[in-house]
Design an enzyme around this catalytic site. Structure first.
Site, PDB file in Angstrom:
ATOM      1  N   HIS A   1     -12.405  -5.963  30.927  1.00 24.72           N
ATOM      2  CA  HIS A   1     -11.561  -5.510  31.639  1.00 24.72           C
ATOM      3  C   HIS A   1     -11.870  -5.045  32.960  1.00 24.72           C
ATOM      4  O   HIS A   1     -11.717  -4.000  33.255  1.00 24.72           O
ATOM      5  CB  HIS A   1     -10.873  -4.528  30.780  1.00 24.72           C
ATOM      6  CG  HIS A   1      -9.387  -4.045  31.093  1.00 24.72           C
ATOM      7  ND1 HIS A   1      -8.831  -3.711  32.367  1.00 24.72           N
ATOM      8  CD2 HIS A   1      -8.285  -4.168  30.285  1.00 24.72           C
ATOM      9  CE1 HIS A   1      -7.706  -3.509  32.468  1.00 24.72           C
ATOM     10  NE2 HIS A   1      -7.278  -3.901  31.021  1.00 24.72           N
TER      11      HIS A   1
ATOM     12  N   GLU B   1      -9.965 -10.169  34.427  1.00 22.82           N
ATOM     13  CA  GLU B   1     -10.723  -9.962  33.296  1.00 22.82           C
ATOM     14  C   GLU B   1     -11.226 -11.345  32.708  1.00 22.82           C
ATOM     15  O   GLU B   1     -10.428 -12.145  32.327  1.00 22.82           O
ATOM     16  CB  GLU B   1      -9.923  -9.309  32.199  1.00 22.82           C
ATOM     17  CG  GLU B   1      -9.189  -8.309  32.651  1.00 22.82           C
ATOM     18  CD  GLU B   1      -7.981  -7.596  32.027  1.00 22.82           C
ATOM     19  OE1 GLU B   1      -7.844  -7.490  30.661  1.00 22.82           O
ATOM     20  OE2 GLU B   1      -7.145  -7.027  32.439  1.00 22.82           O
TER      21      GLU B   1
HETATM   22  O1  LIG Z   1      -3.577   1.003  29.595  1.00 26.03           O
HETATM   23  P1  LIG Z   1      -4.640  -0.071  28.736  1.00 26.03           P
HETATM   24  O2  LIG Z   1      -4.945   0.014  27.302  1.00 26.03           O
HETATM   25  O3  LIG Z   1      -6.221   0.177  29.464  1.00 26.03           O
HETATM   26  O4  LIG Z   1      -4.392  -1.501  29.187  1.00 26.03           O
HETATM   27  C1  LIG Z   1      -4.042  -1.902  30.455  1.00 26.03           C
HETATM   28  C2  LIG Z   1      -3.652  -3.390  30.526  1.00 26.03           C
HETATM   29  O5  LIG Z   1      -4.626  -4.266  30.177  1.00 26.03           O
HETATM   30  C3  LIG Z   1      -4.436  -5.599  30.338  1.00 26.03           C
HETATM   31  O6  LIG Z   1      -5.563  -6.399  29.854  1.00 26.03           O
HETATM   32  C4  LIG Z   1      -3.281  -5.972  29.641  1.00 26.03           C
HETATM   33  O7  LIG Z   1      -3.094  -7.225  29.986  1.00 26.03           O
HETATM   34  C5  LIG Z   1      -2.012  -5.359  29.978  1.00 26.03           C
HETATM   35  O8  LIG Z   1      -0.868  -5.461  29.027  1.00 26.03           O
HETATM   36  C6  LIG Z   1      -2.416  -3.693  29.669  1.00 26.03           C
HETATM   37  O9  LIG Z   1      -1.109  -2.854  30.037  1.00 26.03           O
END
Ligand SMILES: O=P(O)(O)OC[C@H]1O[C@@H](O)[C@H](O)[C@@H](O)[C@@H]1O
Length: 282
Positions: free
Chosen positions: A181, A258
């Site tokens: 991510h 990502e």
């Molecule tokens: O706030 P988190 O759990 O780290 O996730 C953030 C985002 O991560 C992304 O990968 C998703 O596509 C989103 O939908 C999500 O809101």
């Protein structure tokens, strides 16, 4: 015409015959150093002799910084916490063994567990750290499988590479989804997927898109004068995310590109899956 020819008589490389000379004396060396980061969490710093540097936390195996020419190309959100309880929101968190929402916690538990440093080495002037994660009571309560994950991070002059291997150490099959991510520091929100589609995807507002079977190289223009190539092997999908007004204080400063595996990876006992990501700045 001059020619140079040398003949070596081969004798065994014993220490009494050869004196080791440091080719790089006076120059910087690659290093991998364990230290303490924010919230007293264990942190590892990789330093390349070419001046680039990366930092990663064992909690979540999260790379939080990648600096080339002293410029950090990754972004850590201002609301990130370093308390070993909540995932670190920034850098390169893992989503494993579930991407997004589903039967277990959002993005899985991989970003919420302590990984261990199992080796650190320098290969051809590249510092390398390898982290490991195994199932334990915390993961078993959510996902009742035995697994072994290895995450190898290699730093080169202008490239940060990661290799993730997941092995099924259970006696039954399992499947998972996963992603890296990655939060990139950004100002002008332009995403240029030029290799296959010659499309430019801009970020006019909220963006949360999954691209199945994405090209294996994407180019990010971060608006700060850098083009970042995001190249992968086996990360078949890509996700773009920018929260826009839901994160008003920082959405203009980052974009997440990502590398992901949204289609499930199915592993039989003893089988493993490996995916590699190379981030290169020019
Ligand atoms: O706030 P988190 O759990 O780290 O996730 C953030 C985002 O991560 C992304 O990968 C998703 O596509 C989103 O939908 C999500 O809101």
């Amino acid at each position: 015409m001059a020619a140079l020819s040398m003949t070596w008589s081969c004798s065994p490389l014993t220490s009494s015959k050869f004196r080791r000379v440091n080719r790089y004396s006076g120059m910087a060396f690659a290093s991998v150093k364990s230290t303490e980061g924010l919230g007293n969490l264990p942190k590892v710093i990789l330093t390349s002799p070419h001046g680039s540097e990366a930092e990663l936390y064992l909690f979540g195996a999260c790379v939080t910084s990648w600096k080339v020419d002293s410029k950090d190309l990754l972004f850590v959100r201002p609301d990130a916490v370093f308390n070993g309880q909540k995932p670190i929101s920034g850098g390169i968190p893992h989503c494993f063994p579930q991407f997004g929402p589903g039967p277990i916690q959002q993005h899985g538990f991989g970003r919420n567990m302590n990984w261990s440093l199992v080796s650190s080495e320098n290969v051809e002037e590249k510092p390398i750290a390898t982290l490991e994660l195994k199932d334990g009571p915390y993961s078993r309560a959510m996902w009742d499988y035995s697994f072994h994950a290895l995450y190898k991070i290699t730093l080169d002059k202008k490239t940060l590479s990661t290799e993730l291997t997941v092995k099924n150490t259970d006696n039954k099959p399992f499947s998972f989804t996963t992603a890296l991510h990655t939060y990139f520091r950004n100002v002008i929100l332009i995403f240029d997927d030029f290799i296959r589609l010659r499309d430019v995807v801009t970020f006019p507002g909220f963006v949360d898109s999954v691209y199945l079977d994405a090209p294996n190289e994407l180019q990010l223009d971060n608006g700060l004068g850098d083009k970042i190539s995001i190249k992968n092997t086996n990360w078949s999908d890509a996700v773009l995310w920018n929260p826009h007004l839901t994160m008003e204080q920082s959405y203009k400063d980052f974009v997440c590109v990502e590398n992901a595996k949204i289609g499930k990876v199915q592993l039989e006992p003893e089988q493993s899956w490996t995916a590699v990501q190379h981030l290169t700045v020019s």
